[in-house]
Design a protein around this motif. Structure first.
Motif, PDB file in Angstrom:
ATOM      1  N   TRP A 286       0.849  -1.203   0.000  1.00 45.04           N
ATOM      2  CA  TRP A 286       0.000   0.000   0.000  1.00 45.04           C
ATOM      3  C   TRP A 286       0.883   1.252   0.000  1.00 45.04           C
ATOM      4  CZ3 TRP A 286      -4.321   0.933   4.283  1.00 45.04           C
ATOM      5  CH2 TRP A 286      -5.042   2.078   3.955  1.00 45.04           C
TER       6      TRP A 286
ATOM      7  N   GLU B   7       0.890   4.216  -2.703  1.00 47.90           N
ATOM      8  CA  GLU B   7       0.661   5.636  -2.374  1.00 47.90           C
ATOM      9  C   GLU B   7       1.821   6.491  -2.887  1.00 47.90           C
ATOM     10  OE1 GLU B   7      -1.924   7.120  -1.129  1.00 47.90           O
ATOM     11  OE2 GLU B   7      -3.070   5.581  -0.065  1.00 47.90           O
TER      12      GLU B   7
ATOM     13  N   THR C 244       3.388  12.037   0.031  1.00 47.65           N
ATOM     14  CA  THR C 244       2.020  11.553   0.288  1.00 47.65           C
ATOM     15  C   THR C 244       1.955  10.829   1.631  1.00 47.65           C
ATOM     16  OG1 THR C 244       1.792  11.185  -2.077  1.00 47.65           O
ATOM     17  CG2 THR C 244       0.144  10.128  -0.678  1.00 47.65           C
ATOM     18  N   LEU C 245       3.059  10.188   1.997  1.00 50.20           N
ATOM     19  CA  LEU C 245       3.055   9.383   3.221  1.00 50.20           C
ATOM     20  C   LEU C 245       3.620  10.134   4.418  1.00 50.20           C
ATOM     21  CD1 LEU C 245       4.218   6.013   1.658  1.00 50.20           C
ATOM     22  CD2 LEU C 245       1.992   6.479   2.682  1.00 50.20           C
TER      23      LEU C 245
ATOM     24  N   LEU D 125      -2.327   4.921   7.211  1.00 51.20           N
ATOM     25  CA  LEU D 125      -2.169   3.666   6.462  1.00 51.20           C
ATOM     26  C   LEU D 125      -1.986   2.487   7.437  1.00 51.20           C
ATOM     27  CD1 LEU D 125       0.193   3.240   3.378  1.00 51.20           C
ATOM     28  CD2 LEU D 125       0.066   1.517   5.167  1.00 51.20           C
TER      29      LEU D 125
ATOM     30  N   CYS E  56     -10.088   5.423   4.693  1.00 52.27           N
ATOM     31  CA  CYS E  56      -8.722   4.949   4.399  1.00 52.27           C
ATOM     32  C   CYS E  56      -8.753   3.905   3.289  1.00 52.27           C
ATOM     33  CB  CYS E  56      -8.083   4.339   5.646  1.00 52.27           C
ATOM     34  SG  CYS E  56      -7.756   5.514   6.979  1.00 52.27           S
TER      35      CYS E  56
ATOM     36  N   ARG F  49      -9.104   4.527  -0.587  1.00 49.00           N
ATOM     37  CA  ARG F  49      -8.015   5.081  -1.404  1.00 49.00           C
ATOM     38  C   ARG F  49      -7.636   4.088  -2.512  1.00 49.00           C
ATOM     39  NH1 ARG F  49      -5.727   9.557   0.855  1.00 49.00           N
ATOM     40  NH2 ARG F  49      -3.732   9.251  -0.225  1.00 49.00           N
TER      41      ARG F  49
ATOM     42  N   ALA G 135      -4.980   3.450  -3.910  1.00 50.72           N
ATOM     43  CA  ALA G 135      -3.715   2.751  -3.647  1.00 50.72           C
ATOM     44  C   ALA G 135      -3.945   1.508  -2.794  1.00 50.72           C
ATOM     45  CB  ALA G 135      -2.722   3.691  -2.959  1.00 50.72           C
TER      46      ALA G 135
END
Ligand SMILES: N[C@@H](CCC(=O)N[C@@H](CS)C(=O)NCC(=O)O)C(=O)O
Length: 215
Positions: A24, A28, A84-85, A164, A191, A194, A196
């Motif tokens: 994941w 992302e 993004t993370l 995540l 969540c 998403r 991803a």
């Protein structure tokens, strides 16, 4: 980068093996990754423990000469390559990493204790005796998490690696403590909505399907 994942698992583990948060995170981040599928015999080998994962588990990550293990550490490592993370500002980044650790250290031990009872030891005398206390402890932690999330979309002001990993922990709980919660269930749905996540889940299932025993 190349991660290890299991070649085959029991049905109840499909879609829940720990390479999922790593896949994941890659999705992302928009980073390509390769997967090395390993058998349970390989996991159990001295060589795998020495070269990949000291406890004989998946996932492990290879990036050049570096080997990493622990899904949370790997997600953070990937996050360092993806705004993004992990936010670029140091404070935002530290808060996101804090939530990764909170998911794994403060929430998961309690949800996992309940899962062990409900899934692996259901019906055993000690498990029946232990369950009310295990549920109480899980509920306390989840209620506080719901209190934090009330009125928020994400754990911080935007989606991060913390969400995540938290989503993976919440999603794994078998009983309905999360599903019945008016804050946690919509949070989890956000969540998991998403794209991803969907790609990561499909990739894990496809790898498992490719090696499923015929029949
Ligand atoms: N804390 C580890 C746990 C990894 C883990 O539990 N992996 C499981 C698959 S989901 C595994 O490899 N099980 C095989 C075993 O423990 O023998 C992480 O998050 O990476």
């Amino acid at each position: 980068m190349r991660l290890t994942a299991l070649r085959s698992v029991p049905d109840l583990a499909r879609g829940f093996v720990r390479d999922l948060p790593v896949r994941w995170a890659f999705e992302e981040a928009g980073l390509p990754y390769a997967v090395e599928l390993v058998s349970s015999e390989q996991l159990d080998s001295e060589a795998y423990r020495r070269d990949r994962q000291p406890f004989g588990q998946v996932p492990a990550l290879r990036d050049g000469d570096l080997t990493l293990f622990e899904s949370g550490a790997i997600v953070v490592y990937i996050g360092e390559r993806s705004p993004t993370l992990l936010p670029a500002d140091p404070a935002g980044r530290a808060r996101a990493v804090t939530w990764v650790l909170a998911a794994l250290n403060s929430v998961e031990p309690r949800t996992q204790a309940l899962d062990l009872i409900d899934v692996f030891y259901a019906g055993e005398a000690w498990a029946t005796l232990r369950r009310p206390q295990a549920e109480h402890l899980a509920r306390l932690r989840l209620t506080k998490l719901a209190g934090w999330l009330a009125g928020r979309t994400w754990l911080e002001d935007r989606f991060t690696a913390g969400d995540l990993v938290m989503a993976c922990v919440l999603r794994a709980l078998h009983c309905d403590l999360v599903r019945a919660d008016p804050v946690l269930q919509p949070y989890l749905e956000r969540c998991l909505a998403r794209p991803a996540f969907a790609r990561a889940l499909a990739a894990q299932l496809a790898d498992l399907d490719r090696h499923a025993a015929p029949g």
